[in-house]
Design a protein around this motif. Sequence first.
Motif, mmCIF file in Angstrom:
data_model
loop_
_atom_site.group_PDB
_atom_site.id
_atom_site.type_symbol
_atom_site.label_atom_id
_atom_site.label_comp_id
_atom_site.label_asym_id
_atom_site.label_seq_id
_atom_site.Cartn_x
_atom_site.Cartn_y
_atom_site.Cartn_z
ATOM 1 N N PRO A 7 0.818 -1.220 0.000
ATOM 2 C CA PRO A 7 0.000 0.000 0.000
ATOM 3 C C PRO A 7 0.852 1.271 0.000
ATOM 4 N N SER A 8 2.007 1.228 0.649
ATOM 5 C CA SER A 8 2.880 2.405 0.680
ATOM 6 C C SER A 8 3.423 2.730 -0.701
ATOM 7 N N PHE A 9 3.657 1.710 -1.528
ATOM 8 C CA PHE A 9 4.097 1.958 -2.901
ATOM 9 C C PHE A 9 3.024 2.690 -3.686
ATOM 10 N N VAL A 10 1.757 2.325 -3.455
ATOM 11 C CA VAL A 10 0.649 3.014 -4.131
ATOM 12 C C VAL A 10 0.704 4.504 -3.818
ATOM 13 N N ASN A 11 0.828 4.831 -2.542
ATOM 14 C CA ASN A 11 0.858 6.240 -2.135
ATOM 15 C C ASN A 11 2.070 6.960 -2.702
ATOM 16 N N ASN A 12 3.211 6.288 -2.700
ATOM 17 C CA ASN A 12 4.429 6.903 -3.220
ATOM 18 C C ASN A 12 4.304 7.235 -4.703
ATOM 19 N N PHE A 59 12.721 0.862 2.373
ATOM 20 C CA PHE A 59 12.393 -0.461 2.902
ATOM 21 C C PHE A 59 11.291 -0.410 3.953
ATOM 22 N N GLU A 60 11.002 0.757 4.492
ATOM 23 C CA GLU A 60 9.813 0.894 5.334
ATOM 24 C C GLU A 60 8.550 0.653 4.515
ATOM 25 N N MET A 61 8.605 0.974 3.223
ATOM 26 C CA MET A 61 7.445 0.830 2.341
ATOM 27 C C MET A 61 7.352 -0.555 1.713
ATOM 28 N N THR A 62 8.390 -1.361 1.881
ATOM 29 C CA THR A 62 8.511 -2.632 1.163
ATOM 30 C C THR A 62 7.937 -3.806 1.947
ATOM 31 N N ILE A 63 7.228 -4.694 1.234
ATOM 32 C CA ILE A 63 6.831 -5.992 1.785
ATOM 33 C C ILE A 63 7.650 -7.037 1.024
ATOM 34 N N PRO A 64 8.672 -7.627 1.642
ATOM 35 C CA PRO A 64 9.549 -8.550 0.913
ATOM 36 C C PRO A 64 8.845 -9.855 0.574
ATOM 37 N N ALA A 65 9.180 -10.425 -0.579
ATOM 38 C CA ALA A 65 8.531 -11.663 -1.024
ATOM 39 C C ALA A 65 8.734 -12.797 -0.032
ATOM 40 N N TRP A 73 -1.507 -5.006 -5.353
ATOM 41 C CA TRP A 73 -1.679 -6.426 -5.650
ATOM 42 C C TRP A 73 -0.529 -7.172 -4.974
ATOM 43 N N PRO A 74 -0.752 -7.649 -3.740
ATOM 44 C CA PRO A 74 0.353 -8.259 -2.979
ATOM 45 C C PRO A 74 0.867 -9.525 -3.631
ATOM 46 N N GLN A 75 2.084 -9.868 -3.302
ATOM 47 C CA GLN A 75 2.662 -11.105 -3.802
ATOM 48 C C GLN A 75 2.077 -12.296 -3.045
ATOM 49 N N TYR A 76 1.960 -13.397 -3.728
ATOM 50 C CA TYR A 76 1.574 -14.639 -3.065
ATOM 51 C C TYR A 76 2.811 -15.526 -2.955
ATOM 52 N N ALA A 77 2.660 -16.657 -2.301
ATOM 53 C CA ALA A 77 3.718 -17.668 -2.295
ATOM 54 C C ALA A 77 3.224 -18.867 -3.092
ATOM 55 N N GLU A 78 4.123 -19.488 -3.825
ATOM 56 C CA GLU A 78 3.758 -20.639 -4.631
ATOM 57 C C GLU A 78 3.151 -21.738 -3.763
ATOM 58 N N GLU A 79 2.406 -22.634 -4.414
ATOM 59 C CA GLU A 79 1.633 -23.641 -3.671
ATOM 60 C C GLU A 79 2.500 -24.643 -2.920
ATOM 61 N N PHE A 80 3.768 -24.792 -3.323
ATOM 62 C CA PHE A 80 4.623 -25.744 -2.599
ATOM 63 C C PHE A 80 5.090 -25.186 -1.255
ATOM 64 N N TYR A 81 4.851 -23.907 -1.013
ATOM 65 C CA TYR A 81 5.167 -23.348 0.309
ATOM 66 C C TYR A 81 4.053 -23.733 1.281
ATOM 67 N N LYS A 82 4.308 -24.780 2.047
ATOM 68 C CA LYS A 82 3.353 -25.287 3.026
ATOM 69 C C LYS A 82 4.106 -25.680 4.286
ATOM 70 N N PRO A 83 3.418 -25.719 5.419
ATOM 71 C CA PRO A 83 4.102 -26.100 6.660
ATOM 72 C C PRO A 83 4.672 -27.513 6.589
#
Length: 402
Positions: free
Chosen positions: A177-182, A310-316, A198-208
């Motif tokens: 959301p911070s990128f949108v505002n920027n 990096f305050e505005m960043t959501i890392p993958a 549009w946030p990033q997702y994780a691929e389906e093999f990422y499971k507990p």
Amino acid sequence: MKKHILVVSQYFHPESFRINDICTEWVKRGYKVTVVTGIPNYPQGEFFEGYGWFKRRKEKWNGIDIIRLPLIARGHSSVGMALNYLSFVVSGFIWKLFTRIKADYVFTFEVSPMTQALIGVWYAKKRHIPHYLYVQDLWPENVEIVTGIHSPAIIKPIDRMVDYIYRKTKIVFTTSPSFVNNIKSRRNFDKHTKVIYWPQYAEEFYKPVRNASVPEIPDDDSFKVIFTGNIGYAQGLDILPRTAGLLKNENVKFVIVGDGRYMEEFRAEISKLDVNDKFVMVPRQPAERIPELLGACDVAFLSFMDTELFEMTIPAKLQSYMACGMPILAAASGETRRIIEEAECGICSRIGNAEALADSIRKLMDPEISDTKVMSGNSREYFISHFEKKKLMDYIDNYFVR
């Protein structure tokens, strides 16, 4: 019949980026997908084995047509990186002049460099079709942080290029959301361009994966903190050797999975502080192996350099950790801190503060203070509610059927 999407991404399979999975999903959903990319060389800085200027320039993978443009490998210097960025754009400009590919949309996947989006803009203009841009890294902010260059003579032309790209883009998707505002607050921003989170997702093999046993990680009773991914300067990993020094008398190990430009200095700092026994170094692994490596550890770690960007960043990697139901230990602020606190899935400490990070680890080790099983469940639940793949791919589908 669904449409033909031309994807521009300087990085693609066998390089490990989320665009690989996005394109595979589009093929499953009936789209024809063509990817214009470079010769794989990230993050090692050298061409992958079997690839080169005259080798495997066209491929088919998972139903995706891949066109590889010639470029200069990034190497291990700033000059090499600049030539890598420039050569891809020059090749893209020439390719655009002669290609006979007819697509319905262009989608540029923008992790640095932003320059690659020029190829998408030029192609879209030539074919009179819409250009979509997915912004992972903000420019020129990222250039200033990574290179340390602040000269107006360099930054202003980059700024004008970014304005041009946004102006020629129908929809800019962003990862926070911070990128949108920027982006909307840019002085020359064209109000006709839509900017959408549009946030990033994780691929389906990422499971507990619970209580995994893997040969790379000692099966002992130590409290294991794992970091996976690129080991670069932006990740702020210099905090870990200092933290390890503060925890010399604690039964803690740091498991580092990956490689990158900072690795040599990172190893040197570990040796300098005499904390080699606190670190388990694992070479870069296929993404599909990450869940079991996470499952062999207690908490997952992420951090940043201390910058406004990096305050505005959501890392993958945050989505990947949460998909695997990992309690999260972070030296971060801004959007990352907001998500961890909303999800109640871990502890965030101040960026660069080794004493605060060591204290956070002690808290996580103490079952009377922290319930990591509850954090684990909260992490997975938040992922499913906010970052689940099908929901997010359904969402972007709405913009391709119009």
